[in-house]
Scaffold this motif. Structure first.
Motif, short mmCIF file in Angstrom:
data_model
loop_
_atom_site.label_atom_id
_atom_site.label_comp_id
_atom_site.label_asym_id
_atom_site.label_seq_id
_atom_site.Cartn_x
_atom_site.Cartn_y
_atom_site.Cartn_z
N GLY A 159 44.29 58.27 83.22
CA GLY A 159 43.24 59.08 82.64
C GLY A 159 43.53 60.55 82.88
N LYS A 160 42.64 61.41 82.33
CA LYS A 160 42.85 62.85 82.43
C LYS A 160 41.51 63.57 82.52
CE LYS A 160 43.18 63.10 77.39
NZ LYS A 160 44.04 63.36 76.25
N ALA A 161 41.56 64.83 82.97
CA ALA A 161 40.34 65.63 83.11
C ALA A 161 40.64 67.09 82.82
CB ALA A 161 39.79 65.50 84.52
N ASP A 167 49.64 76.28 72.36
CA ASP A 167 51.11 76.35 72.30
C ASP A 167 51.70 76.95 73.58
OD1 ASP A 167 51.10 75.21 69.78
OD2 ASP A 167 51.32 77.13 68.72
N ALA A 168 51.00 77.89 74.18
CA ALA A 168 51.51 78.57 75.37
C ALA A 168 51.38 77.72 76.63
CB ALA A 168 50.79 79.90 75.56
N VAL A 169 50.44 76.77 76.67
CA VAL A 169 50.11 76.09 77.92
C VAL A 169 50.27 74.57 77.88
CG1 VAL A 169 48.25 75.69 79.60
CG2 VAL A 169 48.52 77.94 78.57
N ALA A 170 49.84 73.90 76.82
CA ALA A 170 49.66 72.44 76.85
C ALA A 170 50.92 71.66 77.20
CB ALA A 170 49.08 71.96 75.52
N SER A 171 52.01 71.91 76.53
CA SER A 171 53.23 71.14 76.78
C SER A 171 53.78 71.39 78.18
CB SER A 171 54.30 71.44 75.74
OG SER A 171 55.44 70.64 75.97
N ALA A 220 40.86 71.60 74.35
CA ALA A 220 41.98 72.03 73.52
C ALA A 220 43.32 71.75 74.19
CB ALA A 220 41.86 73.52 73.20
N LEU A 221 43.37 71.86 75.49
CA LEU A 221 44.63 71.65 76.20
C LEU A 221 44.96 70.18 76.40
CD1 LEU A 221 44.35 74.49 78.84
CD2 LEU A 221 45.72 74.47 76.74
N ILE A 222 43.97 69.35 76.67
CA ILE A 222 44.27 67.95 77.00
C ILE A 222 44.22 67.01 75.80
CG2 ILE A 222 43.57 68.24 79.40
CD1 ILE A 222 41.04 66.55 78.72
N HIS A 223 43.56 67.40 74.72
CA HIS A 223 43.47 66.52 73.56
C HIS A 223 44.49 66.92 72.49
CE1 HIS A 223 40.18 64.30 75.13
NE2 HIS A 223 39.39 65.37 75.21
N THR A 224 45.71 67.04 72.93
CA THR A 224 46.83 67.32 72.04
C THR A 224 48.01 66.49 72.50
OG1 THR A 224 48.37 69.01 71.26
CG2 THR A 224 47.41 69.38 73.42
N LEU A 225 48.80 66.04 71.54
CA LEU A 225 50.00 65.27 71.89
C LEU A 225 50.99 66.11 72.69
CD1 LEU A 225 50.56 63.32 68.55
CD2 LEU A 225 49.39 62.54 70.63
N LYS A 226 50.93 67.41 72.53
CA LYS A 226 51.80 68.31 73.29
C LYS A 226 51.59 68.13 74.79
CE LYS A 226 51.90 71.73 69.64
NZ LYS A 226 51.55 73.06 69.20
N THR A 272 50.95 53.25 75.71
CA THR A 272 50.69 53.28 74.27
C THR A 272 49.24 53.59 73.92
OG1 THR A 272 50.35 50.89 74.28
CG2 THR A 272 52.57 51.68 73.73
N THR A 273 48.33 53.53 74.88
CA THR A 273 46.93 53.76 74.57
C THR A 273 46.57 55.24 74.72
OG1 THR A 273 46.26 53.32 76.86
CG2 THR A 273 46.21 51.47 75.33
N LEU A 274 45.43 55.60 74.12
CA LEU A 274 44.92 56.95 74.31
C LEU A 274 44.49 57.12 75.77
CD1 LEU A 274 42.71 57.39 71.13
CD2 LEU A 274 44.96 58.38 71.58
#
Length: 183
Positions: free
Chosen positions: A78-80, A52-56, A94-100, A112-114
């Motif tokens: 893509g992301k890392a 909650d503190a970082v991802a968004s 935890a930070l990158i695998h959230t919709l936030k 639209t893709t993951l």
């Protein structure tokens, strides 16, 4: 969230296989390096407070920068998450695998893709590959590719490096038949 550094890498591929690439293939990567929000806490059962503190905020920082660095319409992304040696791979995940986090990039790219991802733990200067896929259809083979990244002084043991990558097209000179030809 305070970051120690932001890194932007842009590459253009003008020739592949001895032939010109037309249009030129462009890839952009933007990475943020910051203190691991769980550093020094031992095993943390519930990671939600750090998420909650970082991802968004992290997604909001990186997404427009990678789109701007690409400077052309995005077709693959893509992301890392690279965690320093004092952290857990789960901290980056935890930070990158959230919709936030991810929705900032999807929304900016009209995707639209993951987002395909890589997560690992390593010392400063560790090399990693960011996988890329088509932004609206993950079955389009031409866009399955990766880009190699290295930030020479990151992550420090108590840091995390999070990166987003974008490409203007699929692999240069791709020649694979569509997936539908094998069904």
């Amino acid at each position: 969230m305070n970051y120690r550094k932001l890194v932007t890498i842009v590459e253009e591929i003008a020739t592949e296989g001895g032939r010109p690439v037309d249009p030129v293939a462009k890839v952009a990567i933007v990475a943020a390096v910051f203190d691991n929000p769980w550093a020094g806490q031992g095993f943390v059962e519930d990671l939600n407070e750090g998420i909650d503190a970082v991802a968004s905020e992290l997604g909001a920082l990186l997404a427009p920068r990678v789109i701007e660095a690409l400077g052309a319409p995005l077709e693959a992304y893509g992301k890392a998450a690279i965690v320093g040696l004092e952290g857990e791979i789960e901290h980056g995940s935890a930070l990158i695998h959230t919709l936030k986090f991810g929705n900032h990039f999807r929304d900016a790219a009209n995707a639209t893709t993951l987002l395909p991802a890589v997560e690992k733990r390593g010392p400063a200067g560790v090399q990693f590959d960011i996988p890329l896929k088509h932004f609206t259809d993950a079955t389009i083979r031409s866009h399955h590719q990766s880009v190699e990244v290295k930030v020479s002084d990151a992550p420090h043991p108590g840091e995390i490096l999070i990166a987003l990558a974008a490409a203007t097209r699929g692999r240069p000179q791709q020649r694979l038949a569509p997936l539908s030809t094998e069904q």
